[in-house]
Design a protein around this motif. Structure first.
Motif, short mmCIF file in Angstrom:
data_model
loop_
_atom_site.label_atom_id
_atom_site.label_comp_id
_atom_site.label_asym_id
_atom_site.label_seq_id
_atom_site.Cartn_x
_atom_site.Cartn_y
_atom_site.Cartn_z
N SER A 185 0.83 -1.21 0.00
CA SER A 185 0.00 0.00 0.00
C SER A 185 0.86 1.25 0.00
CB SER A 185 -0.93 0.01 1.22
OG SER A 185 -1.80 -1.09 1.20
N LEU A 186 1.83 1.30 0.89
CA LEU A 186 2.68 2.48 0.99
C LEU A 186 3.51 2.68 -0.28
CD1 LEU A 186 3.87 2.11 4.69
CD2 LEU A 186 2.19 3.71 3.79
N MET A 187 4.02 1.59 -0.84
CA MET A 187 4.82 1.70 -2.06
C MET A 187 3.97 2.12 -3.26
SD MET A 187 7.34 -1.60 -1.59
CE MET A 187 8.13 -1.36 -3.19
N CYS A 188 2.74 1.61 -3.33
CA CYS A 188 1.85 2.00 -4.43
C CYS A 188 1.63 3.51 -4.42
CB CYS A 188 0.50 1.29 -4.30
SG CYS A 188 0.52 -0.43 -4.85
N PHE A 189 1.49 4.07 -3.23
CA PHE A 189 1.28 5.52 -3.12
C PHE A 189 2.57 6.29 -3.38
CE2 PHE A 189 1.54 9.21 -0.21
CZ PHE A 189 0.64 10.04 -0.86
N ALA A 190 3.65 5.86 -2.72
CA ALA A 190 4.89 6.62 -2.78
C ALA A 190 5.51 6.65 -4.17
CB ALA A 190 5.89 6.05 -1.77
N LEU A 191 5.33 5.59 -4.95
CA LEU A 191 5.96 5.51 -6.27
C LEU A 191 5.06 6.02 -7.39
CD1 LEU A 191 7.67 2.02 -5.93
CD2 LEU A 191 8.71 4.27 -5.66
N GLY A 192 3.92 6.58 -7.03
CA GLY A 192 3.00 7.06 -8.05
C GLY A 192 3.56 8.20 -8.88
N PHE A 193 4.50 8.98 -8.30
CA PHE A 193 5.02 10.14 -9.02
C PHE A 193 5.76 9.75 -10.30
CE2 PHE A 193 8.62 8.71 -6.56
CZ PHE A 193 9.70 8.96 -7.38
N ALA A 194 6.23 8.49 -10.39
CA ALA A 194 6.97 8.03 -11.57
C ALA A 194 5.98 7.64 -12.67
CB ALA A 194 7.88 6.86 -11.21
N PHE A 195 5.08 8.58 -12.98
CA PHE A 195 4.07 8.41 -14.02
C PHE A 195 3.14 7.22 -13.75
CE2 PHE A 195 7.75 10.46 -16.00
CZ PHE A 195 7.17 11.66 -16.43
N GLY A 196 3.13 6.70 -12.51
CA GLY A 196 2.22 5.62 -12.14
C GLY A 196 2.66 4.24 -12.57
N VAL A 197 3.81 4.12 -13.27
CA VAL A 197 4.24 2.82 -13.79
C VAL A 197 4.55 1.84 -12.65
CG1 VAL A 197 5.97 1.60 -15.16
CG2 VAL A 197 5.04 3.80 -15.95
N PRO A 198 5.37 2.21 -11.65
CA PRO A 198 5.61 1.25 -10.56
C PRO A 198 4.34 0.85 -9.82
CG PRO A 198 7.19 3.06 -10.49
CD PRO A 198 6.12 3.46 -11.45
N THR A 199 3.41 1.78 -9.70
CA THR A 199 2.15 1.48 -9.02
C THR A 199 1.37 0.42 -9.78
OG1 THR A 199 2.04 3.73 -8.13
CG2 THR A 199 -0.02 2.48 -8.21
#
Length: 331
Positions: A185-199
């Motif tokens: 959950s935390l990683m899905c939110f935190a990595l969203g800035f990278a155009f959402g790809v990691p999420t």
């Protein structure tokens, strides 16, 4: 007309527009319409307040019209209490979060939430089909520490013991599963800035883990039991992951497609909404933890487990999407 009257008139004419603008903003706040103020209004308030203080200082030093000085003193005092007055009590802010801010933020990311749910479902279906056809895929999808010895090699009795015993390996496994989902959950939110790809990748992967576990239990004739075991806390926990992913995607979409705003401004605007949603996700994970730590151990009946999970999911849906949201908590 005296020279002092002319001086006072020119002084008022040069600055009266700012005073009127400040008074209009203060009136809106005092009438309980503060939530309707735009970002520009909020940024303008302290600027107009400082300008009014400057005007008041000049009016006093030059002995201008006493009525004008009194008006500026009153206006500055009202503005001071709006900007620096006593903050609302903690209970008021908490009630505002649950009654207004959180459900409004979740509704604002509704499109991203649907995408996040679909991504997890796609991942779960893909992994389920892969493991059903070739159980060896389980080891490629699920980390060994998360599997905890539960895999294709486990017998039905061993898997059943996991589902219905509250102590020992089950408690450890459940704790690891909850920790894993909280990290996702935390990683899905935190990595969203990278155009959402990691999420997107994390949501797919989390769905794959779910699908792989279900495939193992279905192959041993324990599919319904596994669904009931997961549902008592999983409906809340998985929904929280989807919302965290939606918050990350909301930021990623703002960065990728900022529209007429700059990428920085778009990210900041989306980040406010996403941050409120993420605070609520923490609450949901806490609720899921209680359901997992208490409800799943106390309730051993499959139907009761499924019913609790279903009621929890229905409750979240009603709260987020059907409950009337009060735009003005003071009105």
């Amino acid at each position: 007309m005296s020279a002092s009257d002319l001086s006072s008139g020119r002084f008022r004419a040069a600055r009266e527009h700012d005073w009127d603008r400040l008074e209009a903003l203060i009136d809106r706040v005092e009438r309980g319409r503060a939530p309707l103020l735009s970002d520009e209004d909020l940024f303008e308030l302290p600027v107009l307040y400082r300008a009014t203080l400057s005007s008041l200082s000049v009016a006093r030093e030059t002995s201008l019209d006493a009525n004008l000085v009194a008006y500026l003193e009153s206006l500055a005092t009202r503005a001071y209490f709006i900007l620096y007055g006593v903050q609302p009590p903690l209970w008021h802010r908490i009630s505002g979060f649950f009654a207004h801010a959180w459900p409004k933020a979740i509704r604002a990311i509704g499109r991203e939430t649907l995408v996040a749910v679909l991504l997890m479902l796609v991942g779960a279906l893909a992994a389920y089909l892969m493991v059903i056809r070739d159980p060896a895929w389980f080891y490629a999808i699920v980390p060994e520490d998360l599997a905890g010895g539960r895999g294709p090699q486990a017998s039905p009795d061993e898997l059943r013991a996991v589902l219905y015993h509250s102590e020992g390996p089950l408690a450890l496994f459940a704790a690891m599963l909850f920790t894993h989902n909280a990290q996702i959950s935390l990683m899905c939110f935190a990595l969203g800035f990278a155009f959402g790809v990691p999420t997107v990748l994390l949501l797919l992967y989390n769905g794959c883990i779910l699908g792989a576990f279900l495939a193992i239990h279905v192959s041993k004739g324990l599919g319904l039991q596994a669904v009931a075991w997961l549902s008592i806390h999983g409906t809340t926990e998985l929904f929280a992951i989807a919302l965290a992913g939606a918050a990350g995607l909301h930021i990623g979409m703002a960065v990728a497609f900022p529209g007429r705003a700059s990428r920085g401004d778009a990210a900041v605007s989306a980040g406010r909404t996403a941050a409120i949603a993420m605070l609520g996700v923490v609450v949901m994970l806490g609720v899921a933890g209680m359901l997992e730590g208490v409800g799943r151990q106390v309730v051993q009946n499959d139907a009761a487990r499924a019913a609790i999970g279903g009621v929890a999911l229905l409750g979240w849906l009603l709260y987020f999407y059907l409950m009337p949201v009060r735009e003005d908590l003071d009105g």
